[in-house]
Design a protein around this motif. Structure first.
Motif, short mmCIF file in Angstrom:
data_model
loop_
_atom_site.label_atom_id
_atom_site.label_comp_id
_atom_site.label_asym_id
_atom_site.label_seq_id
_atom_site.Cartn_x
_atom_site.Cartn_y
_atom_site.Cartn_z
N ASP A 68 77.09 13.12 42.89
CA ASP A 68 77.10 14.37 43.63
C ASP A 68 77.44 14.10 45.10
O ASP A 68 77.71 12.97 45.49
N GLN A 69 77.42 15.16 45.88
CA GLN A 69 77.81 15.04 47.28
C GLN A 69 76.82 14.18 48.07
O GLN A 69 77.21 13.43 48.97
N CYS A 70 75.54 14.23 47.73
CA CYS A 70 74.54 13.40 48.43
C CYS A 70 74.81 11.91 48.20
O CYS A 70 74.71 11.10 49.11
N ARG A 71 75.16 11.58 46.97
CA ARG A 71 75.49 10.17 46.65
C ARG A 71 76.72 9.72 47.43
O ARG A 71 76.73 8.65 48.04
N SER A 73 77.91 10.92 50.19
CA SER A 73 77.57 10.84 51.61
C SER A 73 76.79 9.56 51.91
O SER A 73 77.03 8.89 52.92
N ALA A 74 75.86 9.21 51.01
CA ALA A 74 75.08 7.99 51.21
C ALA A 74 75.98 6.75 51.15
O ALA A 74 75.82 5.82 51.95
N ALA A 94 70.41 9.06 54.64
CA ALA A 94 71.34 9.52 53.61
C ALA A 94 70.96 8.97 52.24
O ALA A 94 71.05 9.67 51.22
N SER A 97 68.01 10.93 50.88
CA SER A 97 68.46 12.24 50.41
C SER A 97 69.14 12.12 49.05
O SER A 97 68.93 12.95 48.16
N ALA A 98 69.96 11.08 48.89
CA ALA A 98 70.63 10.87 47.60
C ALA A 98 69.63 10.56 46.50
O ALA A 98 69.76 11.03 45.37
N SER A 101 67.94 13.73 45.54
CA SER A 101 68.90 14.55 44.80
C SER A 101 69.04 14.05 43.36
O SER A 101 69.29 14.84 42.44
#
Length: 117
Positions: A68-71, A73-74, A94, A97-98, A101
């Motif tokens: 996903d986007q969190c992954r 971004s991390a 980050a 957050s991942a 998520s």
């Protein structure tokens, strides 16, 4: 007034510096990731402790349960931190957050975990 004759100005010269001897080893620097972070991965209680930025990057790329986007971004933040472009604190934030998520929950029973660098 020319100090050098014109034919010397057009001439290319090759300067060779001595090369270091290839020993087959690579010197790496270690980036301080801060305190380890432990996450509970499943309701059955499986845990994973992340102690290095390299381990976090490996998990995000190879073992992460969701893309996903969190992954993404991390991964970007960790790569940037490993290149000294952003702070390790930003990469850790980050990563946390991942992890959240992905459904991982922080194991806060381990003293010192989750302090940001």
């Amino acid at each position: 007034m020319l100090l050098f004759p014109p034919f010397l100005l057009m001439r290319r010269c090759r300067v060779t510096a001595p090369r270091p001897k290839n020993t087959g080893t690579i010197t790496l620097i270690e980036i301080n990731w801060g305190n380890p972070m432990t996450f509970v991965l499943s309701p059955e209680g499986g845990k994973q402790k992340f102690t290095t930025i390299e381990q976090a990057a490996y998990w995000l790329r190879n073992k992460w349960p969701v893309a996903d986007q969190c992954r993404d971004s991390a991964i970007d933040q960790i790569d940037a931190a490993m290149s000294c472009l952003v702070s390790v604190c930003a990469a850790r934030t980050a990563f946390i957050s991942a992890a959240e998520s992905a459904g991982f929950t922080p194991d806060r029973t381990v003293t010192g975990d989750f302090e940001l660098a």
